[in-house]
Design an enzyme around this catalytic site. Structure first.
Site, PDB file in Angstrom:
ATOM      1  N   GLU A 187       0.777  -1.374  -0.160  1.00 19.73           N
ATOM      2  CA  GLU A 187      -0.214  -0.258  -0.008  1.00 19.73           C
ATOM      3  C   GLU A 187       0.661   1.122  -0.081  1.00 19.73           C
ATOM      4  OE1 GLU A 187      -4.171  -1.742   2.108  1.00 19.73           O
ATOM      5  OE2 GLU A 187      -2.151  -0.551   3.389  1.00 19.73           O
ATOM      6  N   GLU A 261      -7.337  -7.552  -0.511  1.00 20.17           N
ATOM      7  CA  GLU A 261      -6.923  -7.483   0.825  1.00 20.17           C
ATOM      8  C   GLU A 261      -8.746  -7.260   1.279  1.00 20.17           C
ATOM      9  OE1 GLU A 261      -3.162  -6.084   2.803  1.00 20.17           O
ATOM     10  OE2 GLU A 261      -4.883  -4.616   3.557  1.00 20.17           O
TER      11      GLU A 261
END
Length: 782
Positions: A187, A261
């Protein structure tokens, strides 16, 4: 170690979009895996990856196979796993890949159980893990810039990748192993925009021997940030799968869609409500992805436990609990749940021809243990290690310490009543004058001063500092522990600095320290270690009830098991039966506050959701705060468009202040609710400003009954949770106002608002006003 061919064939047609991957060359007779223009291809056939996240560091080594069998039974065909860098490299150049850290064995067990592996080797992981997996020892260099092309960081990170390649590259599918793909960074689009940094890390992983497809993940709102053309893109989200899929397709026109995710629940932090996921939201997301052949990873499928002192800290400072149950389909102790059964049933409707789901393995037995008493004690101040001398106090890291506690000691001159003040005390500090506690410093409230009594003669000043985990998110990962900045005594209008002779006693809470404690068979007051034992006939899992204890750390049979804190929400510590033995078992507890009663019992079920805020050692009841905006002109007024896209508003000129007030006037859906997934402030270069000193100074309404919609969720960097105005018992109407107290004068050039995602999400703000300056709030005197 041979180098691989380029991972992807890139087309420059029109938009330079990713088109396809070169099929990885595998060992003859083994499998192949590649990325096609529509699907993942396993042995040249379309393949949907259904993976569940599970971290071997959070599951007892003895239970790895059991948990993987449970994953398989839920319908997963792969396991996704982080490598926490700091779990393997405790000291520079000293790597541990044995027992609990044996990543290669974890992968081999996965292969034996018919699971593929999606590998996420960092160097940064987040995951509510200490420092996000980045080793604390990097912080010994004062000016290091983590997660950047800083030479010292890149040297350490590339050495880590090289070691990962040495250990795990032979286990790629291209060499007959189970590893299908590997992730670069994590991320990063939330943190930075340096495409070259991502490219250098990618090349380092290739140079280490990785020749499977490499990918990068980001949340929906940050997919375009730091996007490297040679990294396949996957998207992270917890709701509105269709919107996330469309956003991913917009930035990656061809190739399979994948969620990196997908959140069935959420993690817990000390002093906050136990989090439960939204089941309907979760099931609808899973069904959408299965129906549309979108690959996915459940984060978490099985959360497990962040044992010992490994839990991280959410920003600005919200320490994570050791229980990482996550309201996942497979519970902390490996039990199947209703969410497991419904997930299994959903997956069963979309199996490939000939695919059959096995039954889950038998649940590992649990037991209860009768209440027992700890009778031996070792007071902390009677068991200090040799001191380090210094002229002024510095961070724990500068004294080669990354975890535990430290005592800072100096002489306090005679004088009248005064105030002791430090720049930072990370994270909690108990202040003693001649052995008597006079106050506490608390990072949660940026409370770094205490009142000192009058002294007729010089006195001994001791400051006992406890370090929780290192912050694991945002620029605050540069999180140094201990006393920092000048230590000053304020007497009237006079300020004096305590310098010249300090002693620092590092309490590392390691095996060496525990083995050297001097025990006494009597009770104790103040910060102390306690020791006792309990007998077990046949070991089984249990949950140690620590409800009578204050705040500290527990060890059983040498295993550093857990932190504990009586405020909750977690009141038990998961005790794996595999770490117990028939007969006598030793337990040691460090309690910095002192127990109400020095007893422990073993329960057959955990206590994960019992908040006891009145027991907090600092009275943090929010004072009544008045908002003072009358006559204040807004800095900016505007309207946000409808939808879940992040909105960045650049100011016409820089502004300076200590408080940022966001006034919301209405919502797009016409309802009285407001919500913010994330609110951030940017510097003049467009970078996110550190939240180190931030706190919520005022919020007119926050939902704390039906869900955790607390104001602090708006500034924690996580877009999967949110602040929400009250809706369960009361539904106050607009305007809604939220004030961020920055803690010090700050110059901003822009602000960023991320609404809650989903077509039906409440509280997407339409019209608003922004105020920036000083003195917007006034607290009532206590």
């Amino acid at each position: 170690m041979k180098k691989c061919l380029p991972l992807f064939v890139l087309s420059l047609l029109f938009t330079f979009s990713f088109i396809a991957s070169v099929s990885a060359q595998s060992v003859p007779g083994k499998h192949t895996f590649s990325i096609g223009d529509k699907d993942f291809l396993l042995d040249n056939k379309p393949f949907v990856i259904r993976t569940g996240e599970m971290h071997f560091a959070r599951v007892p080594h003895e239970y790895w196979r059991n948990r993987m069998q449970t994953l398989k039974a839920m319908g997963m065909n792969a396991v996704c796993v982080y490598l926490f860098w700091n779990f393997h490299e405790w000291e520079p150049g000293q790597y541990n890949w044995s027992e609990q850290a044996d990543a290669a064995e974890f992968c081999r067990i996965a292969q034996e159980e018919g699971l593929w592996v999606i590998l996420r080797p960092g160097p940064y992981s987040c995951a509510e893990w200490d420092g996000g997996g980045v080793p604390w020892w990097l912080l010994k260099k004062e000016d290091i810039k983590l997660r950047s092309q800083d030479p010292d960081f890149m040297k350490a990170a590339t050495a880590w990748y090289k070691e990962v390649g040495r250990v795990l590259s032979p286990l790629q599918i291209t060499h007959g192993g189970p590893i299908l793909m590997a992730q670069v960074e994590n991320e990063y689009g939330i943190y930075g925009e340096d495409v070259e940094y991502m490219g250098r890390l990618r090349q380092a992983l290739v140079d280490s021997g990785f020749d499977v497809p490499l990918f990068a993940c980001n949340p929906v709102s940050r997919l375009k940030m730091a996007s490297h053309p040679d990294l396949f893109k996957v998207v992270n989200f917890g709701r509105d799968a269709e919107n996330a899929a469309n956003k991913l397709r917009a930035v990656q026109p061809q190739g399979p869609l994948m969620c990196g995710e997908f959140y069935p629940g959420w993690f817990d932090t000390w002093g906050a409500t136990h989090h439960l996921g939204n089941p309907d939201q979760y099931y609808s997301g899973i069904e959408y992805m299965l129906k549309n052949r979108m690959s996915f990873s459940l984060y978490m499928a099985h959360g497990g436990t962040s044992f010992g002192m490994w839990p991280g800290v959410d920003r600005p400072f919200k320490p994570d609990t050791n229980s990482y149950d996550y309201d996942a389909p497979i519970s902390e102790a490996g039990w199947t749940t209703e969410k497991f059964q419904k997930t299994r049933a959903l997956v069963a409707q979309y199996l490939e021809p000939g695919e059959i789901l096995p039954d889950p393995p038998a649940q590992i037995p649990t037991m209860s243990i009768p209440k027992f008493r700890l009778k031996e004690t070792a007071p902390v101040f009677d068991n200090l290690p040799p001191a380090i001398t210094d002229t002024v106090p510095h961070s724990m890291e500068s004294y080669d310490q990354g975890h535990g506690c430290a005592v800072y000691r100096t002489e306090l001159p005679a004088g009248p009543a005064a105030t002791l003040q430090v720049e930072y005390a990370h994270d909690f500090a108990w202040v003693f004058v001649d052995g008597k506690q006079v106050g506490v410093m608390d990072r949660r409230s940026n409370l770094y001063s205490v009142k000192l009594p009058a002294r007729k003669k010089a006195a001994q000043l001791d400051v006992l500092v406890e370090a929780m985990g290192h912050v694991n998110f945002g620029p605050e990962i540069h999180d140094r522990k201990g006393l920092q900045g000048p230590v000053q005594v304020l007497t009237g209008n006079t300020t004096s600095t305590l310098e010249g002779k300090w002693q620092v006693f590092p309490l590392r809470l390691d095996d060496a320290m525990l083995g050297g404690l001097k025990w006494k068979s009597k009770s104790a007051k103040g910060p102390s270690f306690w020791r006792g034992s309990f007998n077990v006939e046949k070991p089984a899992d249990t949950f140690l009830d620590l409800g009578k204890w204050g705040k500290g750390v527990i060890w059983v049979n040498g295993h550093c098991l857990s932190r504990f804190w009586n405020i909750g929400p977690t009141q038990t510590a998961y005790m794996p039966g595999a770490w117990l033995k028939p007969g006598k078992n030793e337990i040691i507890i460090l309690d910095l506050l002192g127990p109400a009663e020095p007893v422990v019992a073993g329960l057959d079920k955990p206590i994960l959701g019992e908040l006891r805020i009145p027991l907090d050692f600092v009275n943090r009841a929010a004072p009544k705060t008045t908002l003072l905006l009358e006559g204040v002109a807004p800095l900016y007024s505007g309207s946000f468009p409808s939808g879940s896209d992040t909105q960045t508003i650049k100011l016409s000129q820089p502004a300076k202040g200590t408080q940022f007030c966001f006034e919301m006037l209405n919502a797009h859906d016409g309802k009285p609710f407001a919500a913010i997934a994330e609110l951030d402030l940017l510097d003049l270069d467009g970078n996110s400003i550190s939240h180190l000193n931030w706190k919520i100074g005022y919020v007119d309404s926050e939902e704390r009954v039906a869900e955790d919609g607390s104001g602090s969720n708006a500034i924690d960097g996580q877009v999967a949770n949110y602040w929400h105005s009250e809706w369960k018992n009361k539904q106050p109407n607009f305007p809604h106002r939220l004030v961020i107290d920055l803690g010090k004068p700050t110059t901003i050039g822009a602000f960023r608002y991320t609404p809650c995602a989903g077509a039906n999400a409440n509280g997407q703000i339409k019209d608003y006003r922004v105020y920036f300056g000083n003195g917007f709030t006034k607290e009532a005197k206590k």
